[in-house]
Motif scaffolding. Structure first.
Motif, PDB file in Angstrom:
ATOM      1  N   LEU A 197      12.020   1.688 -38.292  1.00 53.83           N
ATOM      2  CA  LEU A 197      11.132   2.298 -37.310  1.00 53.83           C
ATOM      3  C   LEU A 197      10.914   3.744 -37.733  1.00 53.83           C
ATOM      4  O   LEU A 197      11.862   4.437 -38.114  1.00 53.83           O
ATOM      5  CB  LEU A 197      11.732   2.272 -35.902  1.00 53.83           C
ATOM      6  N   ALA A 198       9.662   4.200 -37.663  1.00 47.34           N
ATOM      7  CA  ALA A 198       9.354   5.584 -38.032  1.00 47.34           C
ATOM      8  C   ALA A 198       8.274   6.113 -37.107  1.00 47.34           C
ATOM      9  O   ALA A 198       7.269   5.430 -36.862  1.00 47.34           O
ATOM     10  CB  ALA A 198       8.875   5.651 -39.483  1.00 47.34           C
ATOM     11  N   GLY A 202       8.206  12.468 -38.062  1.00 52.13           N
ATOM     12  CA  GLY A 202       9.092  12.579 -39.211  1.00 52.13           C
ATOM     13  C   GLY A 202      10.429  11.877 -39.080  1.00 52.13           C
ATOM     14  O   GLY A 202      11.247  11.929 -40.003  1.00 52.13           O
ATOM     15  N   THR A 203      10.677  11.214 -37.962  1.00 48.50           N
ATOM     16  CA  THR A 203      11.941  10.493 -37.775  1.00 48.50           C
ATOM     17  C   THR A 203      11.817   9.079 -38.336  1.00 48.50           C
ATOM     18  O   THR A 203      10.873   8.351 -38.017  1.00 48.50           O
ATOM     19  CB  THR A 203      12.321  10.410 -36.288  1.00 48.50           C
ATOM     20  N   VAL A 204      12.771   8.687 -39.183  1.00 47.49           N
ATOM     21  CA  VAL A 204      12.824   7.332 -39.742  1.00 47.49           C
ATOM     22  C   VAL A 204      14.225   6.781 -39.510  1.00 47.49           C
ATOM     23  O   VAL A 204      15.220   7.442 -39.848  1.00 47.49           O
ATOM     24  CB  VAL A 204      12.521   7.324 -41.253  1.00 47.49           C
ATOM     25  N   ILE A 205      14.314   5.600 -38.940  1.00 52.79           N
ATOM     26  CA  ILE A 205      15.616   4.975 -38.701  1.00 52.79           C
ATOM     27  C   ILE A 205      15.576   3.529 -39.193  1.00 52.79           C
ATOM     28  O   ILE A 205      14.508   2.967 -39.427  1.00 52.79           O
ATOM     29  CB  ILE A 205      16.010   4.996 -37.210  1.00 52.79           C
ATOM     30  N   HIS A 206      16.765   2.956 -39.359  1.00 51.69           N
ATOM     31  CA  HIS A 206      16.831   1.518 -39.619  1.00 51.69           C
ATOM     32  C   HIS A 206      17.700   0.874 -38.554  1.00 51.69           C
ATOM     33  O   HIS A 206      18.547   1.520 -37.925  1.00 51.69           O
ATOM     34  CB  HIS A 206      17.370   1.219 -41.020  1.00 51.69           C
ATOM     35  N   ALA A 244      14.795   5.788 -47.629  1.00 57.75           N
ATOM     36  CA  ALA A 244      14.237   6.617 -48.699  1.00 57.75           C
ATOM     37  C   ALA A 244      12.835   6.164 -49.067  1.00 57.75           C
ATOM     38  O   ALA A 244      11.925   6.981 -49.264  1.00 57.75           O
ATOM     39  CB  ALA A 244      15.148   6.572 -49.929  1.00 57.75           C
ATOM     40  N   PHE A 245      12.638   4.840 -49.146  1.00 55.41           N
ATOM     41  CA  PHE A 245      11.302   4.346 -49.457  1.00 55.41           C
ATOM     42  C   PHE A 245      10.322   4.678 -48.336  1.00 55.41           C
ATOM     43  O   PHE A 245       9.191   5.110 -48.601  1.00 55.41           O
ATOM     44  CB  PHE A 245      11.311   2.843 -49.690  1.00 55.41           C
ATOM     45  N   ALA A 246      10.726   4.456 -47.083  1.00 60.20           N
ATOM     46  CA  ALA A 246       9.831   4.733 -45.959  1.00 60.20           C
ATOM     47  C   ALA A 246       9.403   6.193 -45.937  1.00 60.20           C
ATOM     48  O   ALA A 246       8.236   6.515 -45.678  1.00 60.20           O
ATOM     49  CB  ALA A 246      10.503   4.351 -44.644  1.00 60.20           C
ATOM     50  N   ARG A 247      10.326   7.087 -46.225  1.00 63.00           N
ATOM     51  CA  ARG A 247       9.988   8.521 -46.272  1.00 63.00           C
ATOM     52  C   ARG A 247       9.026   8.811 -47.424  1.00 63.00           C
ATOM     53  O   ARG A 247       8.062   9.570 -47.273  1.00 63.00           O
ATOM     54  CB  ARG A 247      11.259   9.350 -46.418  1.00 63.00           C
ATOM     55  N   ALA A 248       9.272   8.202 -48.588  1.00 61.66           N
ATOM     56  CA  ALA A 248       8.398   8.423 -49.739  1.00 61.66           C
ATOM     57  C   ALA A 248       6.980   7.930 -49.463  1.00 61.66           C
ATOM     58  O   ALA A 248       6.004   8.510 -49.948  1.00 61.66           O
ATOM     59  CB  ALA A 248       8.969   7.720 -50.967  1.00 61.66           C
ATOM     60  N   ALA A 249       6.868   6.865 -48.670  1.00 69.36           N
ATOM     61  CA  ALA A 249       5.563   6.294 -48.358  1.00 69.36           C
ATOM     62  C   ALA A 249       4.885   6.980 -47.182  1.00 69.36           C
ATOM     63  O   ALA A 249       3.726   6.690 -46.896  1.00 69.36           O
ATOM     64  CB  ALA A 249       5.719   4.796 -48.059  1.00 69.36           C
ATOM     65  N   GLY A 250       5.599   7.873 -46.482  1.00 69.32           N
ATOM     66  CA  GLY A 250       5.046   8.487 -45.285  1.00 69.32           C
ATOM     67  C   GLY A 250       4.851   7.478 -44.169  1.00 69.32           C
ATOM     68  O   GLY A 250       3.893   7.550 -43.389  1.00 69.32           O
ATOM     69  N   ARG A 296       4.918   2.591 -28.311  1.00 68.74           N
ATOM     70  CA  ARG A 296       5.267   3.995 -28.049  1.00 68.74           C
ATOM     71  C   ARG A 296       4.985   4.873 -29.280  1.00 68.74           C
ATOM     72  O   ARG A 296       4.491   5.999 -29.146  1.00 68.74           O
ATOM     73  CB  ARG A 296       6.727   4.099 -27.619  1.00 68.74           C
ATOM     74  N   ILE A 297       5.296   4.362 -30.459  1.00 67.16           N
ATOM     75  CA  ILE A 297       5.015   5.122 -31.678  1.00 67.16           C
ATOM     76  C   ILE A 297       3.509   5.327 -31.828  1.00 67.16           C
ATOM     77  O   ILE A 297       3.034   6.416 -32.158  1.00 67.16           O
ATOM     78  CB  ILE A 297       5.600   4.400 -32.904  1.00 67.16           C
ATOM     79  N   ALA A 298       2.723   4.261 -31.576  1.00 72.62           N
ATOM     80  CA  ALA A 298       1.271   4.365 -31.688  1.00 72.62           C
ATOM     81  C   ALA A 298       0.696   5.350 -30.680  1.00 72.62           C
ATOM     82  O   ALA A 298      -0.352   5.965 -30.925  1.00 72.62           O
ATOM     83  CB  ALA A 298       0.634   2.992 -31.495  1.00 72.62           C
ATOM     84  N   SER A 299       1.369   5.531 -29.568  1.00 74.12           N
ATOM     85  CA  SER A 299       0.934   6.482 -28.546  1.00 74.12           C
ATOM     86  C   SER A 299       1.317   7.914 -28.882  1.00 74.12           C
ATOM     87  O   SER A 299       0.965   8.841 -28.147  1.00 74.12           O
ATOM     88  CB  SER A 299       1.530   6.097 -27.188  1.00 74.12           C
ATOM     89  N   GLY A 300       2.072   8.103 -29.967  1.00 75.07           N
ATOM     90  CA  GLY A 300       2.479   9.444 -30.381  1.00 75.07           C
ATOM     91  C   GLY A 300       3.825   9.874 -29.861  1.00 75.07           C
ATOM     92  O   GLY A 300       4.229  11.032 -30.060  1.00 75.07           O
ATOM     93  N   ASP A 301       4.552   8.973 -29.202  1.00 72.57           N
ATOM     94  CA  ASP A 301       5.869   9.326 -28.670  1.00 72.57           C
ATOM     95  C   ASP A 301       6.883   9.517 -29.795  1.00 72.57           C
ATOM     96  O   ASP A 301       6.765   8.929 -30.871  1.00 72.57           O
ATOM     97  CB  ASP A 301       6.378   8.223 -27.733  1.00 72.57           C
ATOM     98  N   LYS A 302       7.909  10.310 -29.540  1.00 74.80           N
ATOM     99  CA  LYS A 302       9.031  10.447 -30.464  1.00 74.80           C
ATOM    100  C   LYS A 302      10.005   9.304 -30.252  1.00 74.80           C
ATOM    101  O   LYS A 302      10.201   8.839 -29.126  1.00 74.80           O
ATOM    102  CB  LYS A 302       9.747  11.788 -30.238  1.00 74.80           C
ATOM    103  N   LEU A 303      10.613   8.863 -31.348  1.00 80.14           N
ATOM    104  CA  LEU A 303      11.653   7.838 -31.237  1.00 80.14           C
ATOM    105  C   LEU A 303      12.822   8.384 -30.430  1.00 80.14           C
ATOM    106  O   LEU A 303      13.287   9.501 -30.673  1.00 80.14           O
ATOM    107  CB  LEU A 303      12.152   7.422 -32.624  1.00 80.14           C
ATOM    108  N   GLU A 304      13.292   7.593 -29.488  1.00 83.02           N
ATOM    109  CA  GLU A 304      14.432   7.999 -28.671  1.00 83.02           C
ATOM    110  C   GLU A 304      15.674   7.204 -29.009  1.00 83.02           C
ATOM    111  O   GLU A 304      16.650   7.213 -28.262  1.00 83.02           O
ATOM    112  CB  GLU A 304      14.087   7.842 -27.190  1.00 83.02           C
ATOM    113  N   VAL A 305      15.624   6.488 -30.150  1.00 78.97           N
ATOM    114  CA  VAL A 305      16.777   5.698 -30.600  1.00 78.97           C
ATOM    115  C   VAL A 305      17.153   6.163 -31.995  1.00 78.97           C
ATOM    116  O   VAL A 305      16.342   6.730 -32.723  1.00 78.97           O
ATOM    117  CB  VAL A 305      16.469   4.183 -30.595  1.00 78.97           C
ATOM    118  N   ALA A 306      18.407   5.918 -32.362  1.00 77.06           N
ATOM    119  CA  ALA A 306      18.910   6.292 -33.680  1.00 77.06           C
ATOM    120  C   ALA A 306      19.224   5.032 -34.477  1.00 77.06           C
ATOM    121  O   ALA A 306      19.280   3.923 -33.932  1.00 77.06           O
ATOM    122  CB  ALA A 306      20.164   7.157 -33.541  1.00 77.06           C
ATOM    123  N   SER A 307      19.420   5.206 -35.791  1.00 74.08           N
ATOM    124  CA  SER A 307      19.816   4.067 -36.622  1.00 74.08           C
ATOM    125  C   SER A 307      21.070   3.428 -36.040  1.00 74.08           C
ATOM    126  O   SER A 307      21.962   4.114 -35.544  1.00 74.08           O
ATOM    127  CB  SER A 307      20.083   4.515 -38.063  1.00 74.08           C
TER     128      SER A 307
END
Length: 537
Positions: A197-198, A202-206, A244-250, A296-307
């Protein structure tokens, strides 16, 4: 969340699944239906339905969104889910796209570009290139594909031309892009994928991994989380590689990084830039609703969960309308359907519905969870015993056999499982030699062959006078006619290429013969059992 009315540019089980989350969140829903899919279950689950000419036509979905007043479009999986041009058109129309941005879809959604990005990010990848460079066996893949479409294993140069042509046809039909490439074929890997989930901040989690090794025609049959193939060190490494891949791909949105694993090494395969068929497995071990996270991500919300790593265990199987031994797809009306109530079931049809020819023959996904792996599998086995389908052939006997198989229960499966253990065969008393050290030093045992489409797709009936009829094993569309009246043909020579439920089925001559009559032309729609070719010895 700013989404008020959502159109799902898809059908069947995934559309109904998305509507369920929308109902819980108070989001209005719009279904679309092609002409041959009127009254399907997903249309009965939405508040509003509009008819479109094709699920693969972006303009039709945009027209439906405009007419219904939908302010967002969710593509589900398959069809246009990873189509960058569609995503761009949705955004240009001022409608919210529930998925990765078009730029990300173009880079991460193209398998070749995704592999380049992964390599630059330091993630191991499987070698690809020309057949002369990578050698045989190799696998042909659709650059824009997923779900096993446009994939062919090639064992020798003699098979290459036909495999490339078939993969290109299938990729063009499934994704509108016939680009294919060749990759080294790893014969007995495990298939492990990581849920990502990203958000746009700029937050990316698995959310841990899923094991998806048991497959037919490169499509998954059983998925579970966590995987028995990973120890703590390898689990951490694969999770870090996925991020790492998700961050590289934006990357933004929900996605899945897929990996092959063998002998403690892993390689990045591809990124599925969409929600996966098997996402309920992750939902049951994390307690999250992944569709809600997408909205929620599509609406522009910040992720409220962690990996987080999975808690407990979950396992899913896919109940299909298909032959339980050959996996040939079936079509027809379901007059009886009894699905279990003690586990999660995501269904695409109800009793009285038809499984159509033109689409994937998925009936339902059955997903069980437990505190332990054994408990989850036992619950699934019990649920499968309760399940009943009347009216057409399904893979239910196969699923019951599969979930009880000792190698599956031991967690020792690879992507070659069904080559080693043909469907519904008797389980061995001892493990085969290839589960030990054969890869490094030992001799490889010879697996029993799996009945393939090509080996079983010659339903010939004889009249006792040296004549025979080649009949369609299921309803479908004639893609190619490979023989003409008067031709002399060899045993096993392909005569007709039939497409049914997105799968190509070659129909072959059962013996040396002369073609007496060809009853079909390319593009014809034929019913199951229809006579296609008459032969004479």
């Amino acid at each position: 969340m700013e989404i008020h009315k959502l159109l799902v540019a898809n059908r069947g089980e995934i559309a109904a699944r998305i509507f369920a989350t929308c109902d819980r969140l108070g989001v209005e829903t719009v279904a679309v239906s092609s002409l041959d899919d009127r009254g399907a279950l997903h249309t009965r689950r939405a508040r509003e339905t509009l008819e479109i000419s094709s699920y693969l036509d972006p303009a039709e979905h945009l027209r439906a969104a405009n007419e219904s007043g939908a302010d967002a479009i969710h593509p589900g999986y398959g069809f246009l889910a990873e189509n960058a041009d569609f995503a761009a058109a949705v955004e240009a129309a001022g409608v919210t796209w529930v998925g990765p941005p078009p730029t990300v879809l173009r880079s991460a959604g193209d398998k070749l570009e995704a592999k380049r990005l992964a390599a630059e990010a330091g993630v191991p990848v499987v070698p690809d290139g020309s057949p002369d460079v990578i050698g045989f066996p190799l696998i042909v893949k659709a650059a824009a594909g997923g779900g096993g479409r446009g994939m062919r294993v090639v064992n020798s140069r003699e098979e290459l031309d036909e495999a490339l042509a078939a993969a290109e046809r299938e990729a063009e039909a499934a994704f509108g892009d016939g680009t294919v490439f060749c990759e080294r074929y790893v014969k007995r890997p495990r298939h492990v994928e990581v849920q990502l989930l990203a958000d746009s901040h700029g937050t990316v989690i698995h959310l841990g991994e899923r094991e998806c090794s048991i497959q037919r025609r490169h499509q998954k049959i059983l998925e579970e989380s966590p995987s028995t193939a990973l120890d703590d060190e390898l689990r951490e490494a694969i999770g870090e590689a996925a991020i790492a891949f998700a961050r590289a791909a934006g990357y933004v949105g929900a996605g899945t990084a897929e990996f092959m694993l063998e002998d403690g090494s892993f390689w990045f395969l591809e990124l599925n830039a969409r929600i996966q068929v098997e996402h309920p497995v992750t939902e049951l071990v994390t307690g999250l609703d992944l569709v809600e996270q997408q909205l929620r991500i599509a609406s522009g919300d910040k992720l409220e969960v962690a990996s987080r790593e999975p808690e407990g265990h979950a396992v899913e199987v896919r109940l299909y309308a298909e032959d339980p031994r050959t996996f040939l797809p079936q079509a027809g009306r379901i007059y009886k359907l009894r699905l279990p109530e003690e586990i999660r079931v995501d269904a695409g049809v109800e009793a009285g519905d038809e499984v159509p020819v033109a689409y994937d023959p998925l009936i339902a996904k059955l997903i069980a969870a437990g505190e332990t792996r054994a408990e989850a599998f036992n619950r699934l086995a019990a649920a499968l015993r309760e399940t009943e389908v009347g009216g057409l052939t399904t893979n239910l006997p196969f699923l019951r056999w599969l979930v009880a198989h000792p190698e599956v229960r031991a967690g020792r499966t690879t992507t070659r499982f069904l080559d080693d253990y043909p469907p519904l065969s008797r389980a061995p008393r001892v493990s085969p030699p290839w589960t030990g050290s054969w890869r490094l030093n030992g001799r490889r045992g010879k697996p029993r062959p799996l009945l393939t489409v090509e080996q079983t797709a010659h339903p010939a009936s004889t009249n006792g006078h040296g004549q025979s009829s080649i009949r369609a094993p299921m309803p479908g569309i004639v893609l190619r006619v490979l023989a003409a009246e008067g031709d002399r043909v060899e045993a096993r020579q392909p005569l007709i290429l039939l497409e049914a439920m997105k799968m190509e089925t070659p129909l072959v001559s059962p013996f040396e013969a002369v073609v007496r009559k060809v009853h079909v032309s390319e593009g014809d729609r034929v019913a199951g059992g229809a006579v296609l070719v008459e032969l004479e010895e």
